[in-house]
Design a protein around this motif. Structure first.
Motif, short mmCIF file in Angstrom:
data_model
loop_
_atom_site.label_atom_id
_atom_site.label_comp_id
_atom_site.label_asym_id
_atom_site.label_seq_id
_atom_site.Cartn_x
_atom_site.Cartn_y
_atom_site.Cartn_z
N ASP A 86 -7.64 -17.14 -10.89
CA ASP A 86 -8.53 -17.19 -12.04
C ASP A 86 -9.08 -15.82 -12.42
OD1 ASP A 86 -8.18 -19.91 -12.25
OD2 ASP A 86 -9.93 -20.40 -11.02
N ASP A 87 -9.37 -14.98 -11.43
CA ASP A 87 -9.96 -13.67 -11.70
C ASP A 87 -9.36 -12.62 -10.76
OD1 ASP A 87 -11.47 -11.53 -12.49
OD2 ASP A 87 -13.40 -12.56 -12.38
N PRO A 88 -8.11 -12.23 -10.99
CA PRO A 88 -7.45 -11.28 -10.08
C PRO A 88 -8.11 -9.91 -10.06
CG PRO A 88 -6.12 -11.67 -12.05
CD PRO A 88 -7.21 -12.67 -12.07
N GLY A 89 -8.75 -9.51 -11.17
CA GLY A 89 -9.42 -8.22 -11.19
C GLY A 89 -10.56 -8.18 -10.20
N ALA A 90 -11.37 -9.26 -10.16
CA ALA A 90 -12.49 -9.33 -9.21
C ALA A 90 -11.97 -9.42 -7.78
CB ALA A 90 -13.35 -10.55 -9.54
N TYR A 91 -10.90 -10.16 -7.57
CA TYR A 91 -10.25 -10.27 -6.26
C TYR A 91 -9.86 -8.87 -5.78
CZ TYR A 91 -6.85 -12.41 -2.89
OH TYR A 91 -6.15 -12.81 -1.79
N ALA A 92 -9.23 -8.10 -6.65
CA ALA A 92 -8.77 -6.76 -6.29
C ALA A 92 -9.94 -5.83 -5.97
CB ALA A 92 -7.92 -6.18 -7.43
N LEU B 217 0.83 -1.21 0.00
CA LEU B 217 0.00 0.00 0.00
C LEU B 217 0.86 1.25 0.00
CD1 LEU B 217 -2.84 -1.01 2.48
CD2 LEU B 217 -3.13 -0.45 0.06
N GLN B 218 1.97 1.22 0.74
CA GLN B 218 2.89 2.36 0.73
C GLN B 218 3.52 2.53 -0.64
OE1 GLN B 218 5.53 1.33 3.97
NE2 GLN B 218 4.25 2.33 5.51
N ARG B 219 3.89 1.42 -1.25
CA ARG B 219 4.53 1.46 -2.58
C ARG B 219 3.58 2.02 -3.63
NH1 ARG B 219 6.26 -3.98 -3.26
NH2 ARG B 219 8.12 -3.37 -2.10
N HIS B 220 2.30 1.70 -3.51
CA HIS B 220 1.32 2.13 -4.51
C HIS B 220 0.48 3.30 -4.02
CE1 HIS B 220 2.26 -1.21 -7.18
NE2 HIS B 220 2.22 -2.02 -6.14
N GLU B 221 1.00 4.01 -3.03
CA GLU B 221 0.38 5.24 -2.52
C GLU B 221 -1.09 5.04 -2.15
OE1 GLU B 221 1.16 8.03 -5.66
OE2 GLU B 221 3.22 8.41 -4.95
N GLY B 222 -1.37 3.92 -1.48
CA GLY B 222 -2.71 3.66 -0.97
C GLY B 222 -3.68 3.04 -1.95
N ASP B 223 -3.24 2.74 -3.17
CA ASP B 223 -4.11 2.11 -4.16
C ASP B 223 -4.26 0.62 -3.83
OD1 ASP B 223 -5.18 0.85 -6.53
OD2 ASP B 223 -4.65 2.66 -7.66
N VAL B 224 -5.41 0.25 -3.27
CA VAL B 224 -5.62 -1.12 -2.81
C VAL B 224 -5.58 -2.11 -3.97
CG1 VAL B 224 -7.27 -2.70 -1.72
CG2 VAL B 224 -6.93 -0.40 -0.79
N GLU B 225 -6.21 -1.77 -5.08
CA GLU B 225 -6.26 -2.71 -6.21
C GLU B 225 -4.87 -3.01 -6.76
OE1 GLU B 225 -9.27 -2.40 -9.16
OE2 GLU B 225 -10.66 -1.36 -7.84
N LEU B 226 -4.04 -1.98 -6.90
CA LEU B 226 -2.68 -2.22 -7.39
C LEU B 226 -1.86 -3.02 -6.38
CD1 LEU B 226 -1.68 1.18 -9.08
CD2 LEU B 226 -2.53 -0.91 -10.15
N ALA B 227 -2.08 -2.76 -5.10
CA ALA B 227 -1.36 -3.51 -4.06
C ALA B 227 -1.74 -4.98 -4.12
CB ALA B 227 -1.69 -2.93 -2.68
N GLN C 22 -7.59 -4.33 8.70
CA GLN C 22 -8.09 -5.64 9.14
C GLN C 22 -9.11 -6.18 8.13
OE1 GLN C 22 -9.52 -6.00 13.15
NE2 GLN C 22 -7.70 -5.11 14.06
N GLY C 23 -9.93 -5.30 7.56
CA GLY C 23 -10.89 -5.73 6.56
C GLY C 23 -10.21 -6.27 5.31
N LEU C 24 -9.12 -5.61 4.92
CA LEU C 24 -8.37 -6.05 3.75
C LEU C 24 -7.75 -7.43 4.00
CD1 LEU C 24 -7.14 -5.53 0.96
CD2 LEU C 24 -5.32 -4.22 2.09
N VAL C 25 -7.15 -7.60 5.17
CA VAL C 25 -6.55 -8.90 5.51
C VAL C 25 -7.62 -9.98 5.60
CG1 VAL C 25 -5.36 -10.18 7.34
CG2 VAL C 25 -4.52 -7.93 6.65
N ALA C 26 -8.74 -9.66 6.23
CA ALA C 26 -9.83 -10.63 6.36
C ALA C 26 -10.35 -11.06 4.99
CB ALA C 26 -10.96 -10.05 7.20
N ARG C 27 -10.49 -10.11 4.06
CA ARG C 27 -10.96 -10.43 2.71
C ARG C 27 -9.97 -11.38 2.04
NH1 ARG C 27 -15.47 -11.08 0.56
NH2 ARG C 27 -14.51 -13.02 -0.12
N ALA C 28 -8.68 -11.11 2.18
CA ALA C 28 -7.67 -11.97 1.57
C ALA C 28 -7.69 -13.37 2.20
CB ALA C 28 -6.29 -11.34 1.72
#
Length: 219
Positions: A131-137, A96-106, A159-165
């Motif tokens: 199979d579908d990384p775009g939908a995952y992101a 997230l730091q590398r992509h300046e907070g962009d969750v999808e790119l991270a 925590q929500g991001l980690v839980a989703r993963a």
């Protein structure tokens, strides 16, 4: 008045020590010592984080590795679910730091899409592992923004991001429960992620470092 003599109480025999065969099994399987109630086959790596090629641990808590039967990749085994979740927090914080907070790119980088090129390029590269990384992101972005409900608990923000993963990477209900049903587990993992410790540290050593740091701050 007649007195009734009470029966003598016999002391309970000492519990039978484990057999040599059981001791060998326990000592050869660190998971049976550190997570006796864990589901069968659990490796405490909720994010399927890969191990380094040189065999050295990337994150504290790594104790071994295994090769995925489908992907052929080598994944880390952690000493506890707390340290496996801690590694996930560190992965996402860094990306997230590398992509300046962009969750999808991270998330796309996390899935193997790399750091360069358009989002579409990264999605195509990530298809090798999902199979579908775009939908995952997109689901990850929604989880970060709105939270994830699991077992009556709403996980929000990081925590929500980690839980989703965790939900994406673990399809078995018993595995999901192991990591997410008790909200104190993921909460501790997030706190431990804020402490910089050597990669050879175990869960107990990391906890002690956290206590020492807190006591130092109280002085």
């Amino acid at each position: 008045m007649a007195f009734v003599r009470s029966p003598k109480l016999r002391p309970k025999p000492p519990s039978k020590p484990p057999s040599k065969r059981k001791l060998r099994r326990l000592l050869s399987d660190p998971m049976s010592l550190t997570a006796a109630q864990a589901p069968a086959g659990i490796r405490n790596n909720p994010g399927n984080i890969t191990a380094q090629a040189d065999g050295k641990p990337r994150y504290a808590g790594e104790i071994d590795s295994w090769v995925g039967s489908t992907s052929g990749l080598t994944y880390a085994i952690f000493d506890s679910r707390e340290m496996g979740l801690r590694a996930m927090f560190l992965e996402f914080i860094t990306k997230l730091q590398r992509h300046e907070g962009d969750v999808e790119l991270a998330i796309l980088e996390y899935l193997g899409g790399g750091r360069e090129g358009t989002k579409e390029n990264r999605i195509e590269r990530a298809r090798r592992h999902n199979d579908d990384p775009g939908a995952y992101a997109r689901r990850a972005q929604e989880a970060y923004d709105k939270g994830v409900q699991y077992g009556g608990k709403l996980y929000t923000g990081l925590q929500g991001l980690v839980a989703r993963a965790v939900l994406e990477e673990n399809l078995k209900p018993e595995y999901r429960d192991w990591y997410l049903k008790d909200p104190t587990i993921i909460a501790e993992a997030e706190k431990l992620a804020g402490i910089d410790v050597p990669t050879h540290y175990s869960l107990n050593a990391t906890r002690k470092a956290a206590i020492a740091l807190r006591k130092a701050g109280e002085k």
